[in-house]
Scaffold this active site. Structure first.
Site, PDB file in Angstrom:
ATOM      1  N   ILE A 153      35.038  38.263  37.203  1.00 56.04           N
ATOM      2  CA  ILE A 153      35.761  37.589  38.292  1.00 56.04           C
ATOM      3  C   ILE A 153      35.302  36.144  38.416  1.00 56.04           C
ATOM      4  CG2 ILE A 153      36.173  37.572  40.777  1.00 56.04           C
ATOM      5  CD1 ILE A 153      35.920  40.647  40.698  1.00 56.04           C
ATOM      6  N   CYS A 231      33.818  36.597  48.766  1.00 52.96           N
ATOM      7  CA  CYS A 231      34.816  37.655  48.568  1.00 52.96           C
ATOM      8  C   CYS A 231      34.261  38.736  47.643  1.00 52.96           C
ATOM      9  CB  CYS A 231      36.097  37.078  47.963  1.00 52.96           C
ATOM     10  SG  CYS A 231      36.952  35.923  49.035  1.00 52.96           S
ATOM     11  N   GLU A 262      30.855  47.351  57.268  1.00 53.65           N
ATOM     12  CA  GLU A 262      32.315  47.490  57.261  1.00 53.65           C
ATOM     13  C   GLU A 262      32.703  48.915  57.642  1.00 53.65           C
ATOM     14  OE1 GLU A 262      34.050  46.165  53.595  1.00 53.65           O
ATOM     15  OE2 GLU A 262      33.263  44.140  53.779  1.00 53.65           O
ATOM     16  N   HIS A 280      38.503  42.499  54.039  1.00 51.31           N
ATOM     17  CA  HIS A 280      38.254  43.004  52.682  1.00 51.31           C
ATOM     18  C   HIS A 280      39.575  43.154  51.912  1.00 51.31           C
ATOM     19  CE1 HIS A 280      35.001  45.309  50.249  1.00 51.31           C
ATOM     20  NE2 HIS A 280      35.870  44.741  49.432  1.00 51.31           N
ATOM     21  N   LEU A 281      40.251  42.017  51.761  1.00 49.13           N
ATOM     22  CA  LEU A 281      41.565  41.997  51.125  1.00 49.13           C
ATOM     23  C   LEU A 281      41.519  41.566  49.661  1.00 49.13           C
ATOM     24  CD1 LEU A 281      43.724  40.299  53.933  1.00 49.13           C
ATOM     25  CD2 LEU A 281      43.423  42.746  53.483  1.00 49.13           C
ATOM     26  N   GLY A 282      40.324  41.357  49.119  1.00 47.36           N
ATOM     27  CA  GLY A 282      40.208  40.812  47.774  1.00 47.36           C
ATOM     28  C   GLY A 282      41.043  41.519  46.733  1.00 47.36           C
TER      29      GLY A 282
END
Length: 529
Positions: A153, A231, A262, A280-282
């Protein structure tokens, strides 16, 4: 037919992949939330496909008597007890590449958002205000981006940042100078990155080494006016210390998609100006969710049907092509380990493996795992290629590997030596063109022995009458010999025989052989063929 349970929500296309590949599948997407019910049924399944809702604990694994593989659709495996799975011999796979682009894009989006204060400006405008002068952002052009973690990533983020004409510094202990040059970054130490970067983004897993990598002490070393983007994983940043730095202006902004706890219903970072937060939309794009689901279904099916291992966290990966070629060699490695494991009655201190010729070109991590499993099965029949290295490490057994170019008449061979406090014991083997493993040397004596399920090993002095005594004794007891191989070090010296029998030799037959006075050693051996 292997059987898989899908206990979290997965796309129907992914579920269909299991069926199309010939794997029986039960799709029960809400079962993962009911740990008692899951524990009741988990013993029926060879595979478990999950997302984040299912918690695979040591307690659950105790009930998973047939489980061979756990597949996590996504990169994070915080919900799986990997050490417990390894001890149980269960492979844990994830899908680290299915959402790489999505996660990298989210990091870039968050960087833009915090640089231009987009969420605040949007909220203000929605409220009917026109605060054009309030939201003075900064450009990304020509700024220095510090990337902590230049793996899959991180390297995508680097590529995108270079496209924006940013200067990129990377901190990653595993990043080679050659790779750094290839991806266009300057490799630096952490303190150097902290002091020079205008933006800092994290792309590392949460481990003991990376936990609070941006600690209170590290925050004190930051370049004034820096903006922080996370992220990757909660817990990489001391959120309380960062909140203080944001309040006193040392840090100009932050964008966080992940948090130490979380679901995050509270955080020191919440409700601070110029802090962008998302839940936590990664990996949350339609493409990514579909990709990881399809990938985990393919990976689990490959393993259950062909033995191919991809993206495993507790076992060396073996491609389908490698599995086809290496199958006989993995079997040979296990047989060699099983031989010395059954022949050795005292604790083993070290396992040394030599790979010659074609064997040296293969996936040695997988071959080593098979060797160690063979050795350890002598004392724990339930051990496998996943759990064996863990067991060896727990027992303090040192494992060493050596490779060499072809040196002899065989295209390749494996030689295994185990070391105890009092002695060394060695055996070598190869795979013939028929795909069958053979033992080619024991105790330095050359032989050619096919491996069968039931075998007998004997050692004696090279004197007349031994073969006759062996044949007569076994014949009188009704033991049929399928294959008989002899070898000796030199005339009149040590000699060995290894016999492939139709059935396991009894204790009475072993005692009868010893009573002939002809044998220094007679040992019953069992192999998984």
């Amino acid at each position: 037919m292997p059987k898989v349970l899908v206990s979290d929500k997965l796309s129907e296309t992914a579920v269909q992949i299991f069926r199309d590949r010939g794997v029986e599948v039960d799709y029960l997407p809400d079962l993962g939330k009911d740990k008692e019910k899951l524990a009741e049924v988990i013993g029926q399944y060879d595979g478990l496909a999950i997302r984040s809702a299912t918690k695979v604990t040591e307690k659950l694994l105790e009930k998973a008597t047939n489980l061979k593989v756990i597949g996590r659709a996504g990169i994070g495996v915080d919900n799986v007890d990997i050490p417990a799975a390894s001890k149980k011999g269960v492979i844990v796979m994830n899908t680290p590449f299915g959402n790489s682009v999505t996660t990298a894009e989210h990091a870039i989006a968050m960087m833009f958002a915090v640089a231009r204060q987009l969420p605040e400006a949007s909220a203000s405008t929605h409220a009917g205000k026109w605060e054009k002068n309030r939201f003075m952002g900064v450009e990304l052009f020509n700024k220095t981006l510090g990337v902590i973690g230049a793996g899959n990533i991180g390297s995508i983020v680097i590529d995108r940042a270079l496209g924006l004409h940013m200067k990129v510094l990377a901190y990653d202990p595993f990043l080679s100078p050659e790779r750094a040059k290839e991806i266009g970054v300057t490799k630096v130490e952490l303190d150097d990155l902290l002091a020079k970067a205008d933006f800092i983004t994290f792309h590392v897993p949460l481990t003991e080494k990376t936990k609070n990598i941006l600690s209170r002490e590290a925050i004190a070393k930051l370049k004034p006016g820096v903006r922080i983007i996370n992220c990757a994983r909660g817990g990489l940043v001391d959120e309380e210390a960062l909140a203080e730095a944001l309040k006193d202006g040392r840090v100009a902004g932050a964008a966080f998609d992940v948090f130490a706890v979380e679901p995050a219903t509270a955080s020191p970072l919440f409700n601070l100006p110029n802090v962008v937060v998302t839940p936590h939309l990664g990996a949350s794009t339609t493409e990514a969710q579909e990709n990881v689901a399809l990938q985990v279904a393919e990976q689990m099916s490959d393993y259950l049907l062909t033995g191919a291992v991809q993206n495993a966290l507790n076992m060396p990966s073996v491609t389908a092509e490698e599995a086809a070629v290496m199958g006989p060699w993995i079997k040979l490695a296990g047989h060699l380990g099983a031989f010395v494991g059954q022949m050795t009655d005292e604790p083993i201190k070290a396992i040394n493996v030599l790979y010659d010729g074609v064997a040296a070109t293969m996936n040695l991590n997988a071959l080593n795992a098979a060797v160690i499993a063979g050795v350890m099965k002598a004392t724990n029949p339930d051990v496998n290629m996943v759990s064996a290295p863990v067991m060896a490490k727990e027992r303090g057994v040192q494992v060493a590997t050596t490779t060499q170019d072809k040196a002899g008449v065989f295209e390749g061979y494996i030689k295994l030596t185990v070391v105890t406090d009092t002695r060394e014991r060695s055996i070598a083997g190869t795979v013939f063109s028929d795909g069958k493993p053979r033992f080619i040397q024991i105790r330095g004596i050359n032989i050619d022995a096919e491996v069968g399920q039931h075998m007998l090993y004997t050692r004696n002095k090279d004197v007349p009458g031994v073969i006759g005594a062996l044949g007569m004794t076994l014949g009188d007891l009704g033991v049929n010999i399928a294959n008989f191989t002899l070898g000796r070090s030199a005339e009149g010296n040590d000699a060995i025989a290894i016999l492939y029998l139709d059935e396991a030799i009894s204790d009475a037959a072993l005692a009868a052989l010893q009573n002939t006075g002809k044998f220094l050693q007679a040992r019953r051996l069992q192999f998984e063929v």
